[in-house]
Design an enzyme around this catalytic site. Sequence first.
Site, PDB file in Angstrom:
ATOM      1  N   SER B 107      23.731 -65.188 -17.507  1.00 26.67           N
ATOM      2  CA  SER B 107      23.652 -66.487 -16.862  1.00 26.67           C
ATOM      3  C   SER B 107      24.875 -66.635 -15.985  1.00 26.67           C
ATOM      4  O   SER B 107      25.992 -66.304 -16.394  1.00 26.67           O
ATOM      5  CB  SER B 107      23.638 -67.570 -17.938  1.00 26.67           C
ATOM      6  OG  SER B 107      23.423 -68.826 -17.332  1.00 26.67           O
ATOM      7  N   HIS B 121      22.923 -70.489  -8.893  1.00 24.51           N
ATOM      8  CA  HIS B 121      22.800 -70.225 -10.331  1.00 24.51           C
ATOM      9  C   HIS B 121      21.704 -69.192 -10.523  1.00 24.51           C
ATOM     10  O   HIS B 121      20.694 -69.206  -9.812  1.00 24.51           O
ATOM     11  CB  HIS B 121      22.422 -71.525 -11.052  1.00 24.51           C
ATOM     12  CG  HIS B 121      21.716 -71.302 -12.359  1.00 24.51           C
ATOM     13  ND1 HIS B 121      20.341 -71.405 -12.489  1.00 24.51           N
ATOM     14  CD2 HIS B 121      22.191 -70.959 -13.574  1.00 24.51           C
ATOM     15  CE1 HIS B 121      20.010 -71.146 -13.741  1.00 24.51           C
ATOM     16  NE2 HIS B 121      21.097 -70.868 -14.427  1.00 24.51           N
ATOM     17  N   VAL B 124      18.730 -64.560 -16.401  1.00 25.11           N
ATOM     18  CA  VAL B 124      17.598 -63.794 -16.927  1.00 25.11           C
ATOM     19  C   VAL B 124      17.804 -63.655 -18.420  1.00 25.11           C
ATOM     20  O   VAL B 124      18.939 -63.509 -18.891  1.00 25.11           O
ATOM     21  CB  VAL B 124      17.444 -62.395 -16.263  1.00 25.11           C
ATOM     22  CG1 VAL B 124      16.774 -62.517 -14.893  1.00 25.11           C
ATOM     23  CG2 VAL B 124      18.771 -61.670 -16.143  1.00 25.11           C
ATOM     24  N   HIS B 190      16.385 -89.007 -13.886  1.00 29.37           N
ATOM     25  CA  HIS B 190      17.044 -90.320 -13.799  1.00 29.37           C
ATOM     26  C   HIS B 190      17.488 -90.643 -12.367  1.00 29.37           C
ATOM     27  O   HIS B 190      17.975 -91.741 -12.105  1.00 29.37           O
ATOM     28  CB  HIS B 190      18.223 -90.387 -14.766  1.00 29.37           C
ATOM     29  CG  HIS B 190      19.330 -89.416 -14.452  1.00 29.37           C
ATOM     30  ND1 HIS B 190      19.212 -88.053 -14.643  1.00 29.37           N
ATOM     31  CD2 HIS B 190      20.566 -89.603 -13.946  1.00 29.37           C
ATOM     32  CE1 HIS B 190      20.329 -87.462 -14.280  1.00 29.37           C
ATOM     33  NE2 HIS B 190      21.174 -88.369 -13.847  1.00 29.37           N
ATOM     34  N   ARG B 275      29.087 -70.259 -27.802  1.00 31.01           N
ATOM     35  CA  ARG B 275      30.497 -70.444 -27.440  1.00 31.01           C
ATOM     36  C   ARG B 275      30.582 -71.479 -26.323  1.00 31.01           C
ATOM     37  O   ARG B 275      30.210 -71.218 -25.177  1.00 31.01           O
ATOM     38  CB  ARG B 275      31.076 -69.101 -26.988  1.00 31.01           C
ATOM     39  CG  ARG B 275      32.566 -69.174 -26.663  1.00 31.01           C
ATOM     40  CD  ARG B 275      33.094 -67.781 -26.350  1.00 31.01           C
ATOM     41  NE  ARG B 275      34.517 -67.780 -26.071  1.00 31.01           N
ATOM     42  CZ  ARG B 275      35.046 -67.666 -24.843  1.00 31.01           C
ATOM     43  NH1 ARG B 275      34.257 -67.570 -23.781  1.00 31.01           N
ATOM     44  NH2 ARG B 275      36.360 -67.646 -24.681  1.00 31.01           N
TER      45      ARG B 275
END
Lengths: 317, 317
Positions: B107, B121, B124, B190, B275
């Site tokens: 990521s 961004h 996978v 939102h 983490r």
Amino acid sequence: MNTPGRISTAQVKSYLLDLQDRICRALEAEDGAAIFQEDHWSREDLEDSGSGTVLGGGGRTRVFTGGAVFEQAGVNFSHVTGASLPPSATAVRPELSGRSFEALGVSLVVHPENPHVPTSHANVRFLLAEKDGEEPVWWFGGGYDLTPYYPVTEDIIGWHQAARTACRPFGEDVYPRYKEWCDRYFYLKHRNEARGVGGLFFDDLNDWGFERSFEFMRAVGDSYLDAYRPIIRRRKDQPWTERQRQFQLYRRGRYVEFNLVWDRGTLFGLQSGGRTESILMSLPPLVSWKYNWQPEPGSEEAALYACLTPRDWLAGH
Amino acid sequence: MNTPGRISTAQVKSYLLDLQDRICRALEAEDGAAIFQEDHWSREDLEDSGSGTVLGGGGRTRVFTGGAVFEQAGVNFSHVTGASLPPSATAVRPELSGRSFEALGVSLVVHPENPHVPTSHANVRFLLAEKDGEEPVWWFGGGYDLTPYYPVTEDIIGWHQAARTACRPFGEDVYPRYKEWCDRYFYLKHRNEARGVGGLFFDDLNDWGFERSFEFMRAVGDSYLDAYRPIIRRRKDQPWTERQRQFQLYRRGRYVEFNLVWDRGTLFGLQSGGRTESILMSLPPLVSWKYNWQPEPGSEEAALYACLTPRDWLAGH
């Protein structure tokens, strides 16, 4: 006439509007330069987000930025009604799922510019959940908590003493109970870290009956300024360094993480189709994240972390 | 030997580690100044948050800040195992609740300093969910999306063309399907606003069998650089103003709101006891919120908002 035990939304609303006025005036006076800007909004003005459950109502949002003391201060009053309570409100009380609701509250967050002045938050609220053919269910909630960057024990003790003083007429067990609830609530589970040094948090309060529960909510609302003002006055003229400012920006990231990941109030607002800008005025005006940053052992920044494990601040006081 | 249809976690892991290497080298080359710092972590090093479901495994986190082009870039590899899938993973597939799991993924989030270079961004991932006496359930997921501040149509079209090219060998319907899923996924409910201009998003992919699904995940992972690198090169030397920088900081607030309120990947990580510092390296290094801010109609900032309603960027291309 208000019979004991008879609920009166109008009475709650009147108190909340006055509380918002008083707090705004006091914050303006402490700041000395800024004036709150006011936005009246109503549900009809909001675009439908598709996921909202709010049907009606509105609010009076007051915010200023760039004050002499406060980089941003927001004090919201809102009064909304909806066809069914959102998931954040029924997660722990599934029996209320599907009830229509009416929610009134004042919610405020103050982000000082000076890292020596702690951030503070307060909220008082009233909820009424109704269903045809059944008794209405209502409850009060609220509290306040303090988030220092460079904590001073005298400030924290004074803050908790004001909270205890507000609770005392309602029983000796009230402060410890709601202080502990605050510690549990304002906790970043993903960090194993409290948001700050706590204060009071209560919810679902109705077992004292309407009059007494309302009285307690008022005691909490009214005591916020007693708790916060002395700290502002002691710290606002204290000089700060760029390093301290950077630490404040970094720690504000924790505030954002708490509000967006864990705060049921924020989620209730966003899920119920509330006014996003009024809800997110709680977020700080400037924030930094630094990967894997740790304070140097023994530094004044490390001193904060020692305060972020809940403790009894009034032991011996 | 890998029989068709036979799942091979080792093969996936080997691909992911290599992909992380390749992307890090490419980002360093584009930046020209920064070098990734690497942290190896294992589950044993993490304090138990009490709510975590991760039992074992660890990761290889690579982050740099303060590059010549990228203010922050983070590329994570992680491989964790747990006794039961967290709620974020079973919300839409309750039949998997209680299964043990193994999750592997890469990521990454890149936050350029120059407001003309979009944030990007990519992710996978592979999940394996097991239960005694039952067939293992596995699936691939992933995708990438682009978040410009001052969008340039040429850049957005090129980004989507790279995505379509990667998908084409798997069927003409694949790009439109996963492009649309991306639009739905990276959406701030939102705000009634897309996070950016989209790209690809897929999840729960297993109906092509292991080999072909894995091949598709590789096609997506490998094409990220094809999609992003041309944009970096075209924009990184473009001068910017303080006003543009302020707009970038403001818009980064939306990135934080999405990741902390809506992103299932982030919630999966935080809920499963991952983490925290590796998960939250996706958050931008400096962010601002401004109450009720709106771009001036007709301004270059207003142009972004027109791009935040999902559309078919490749119509006619």
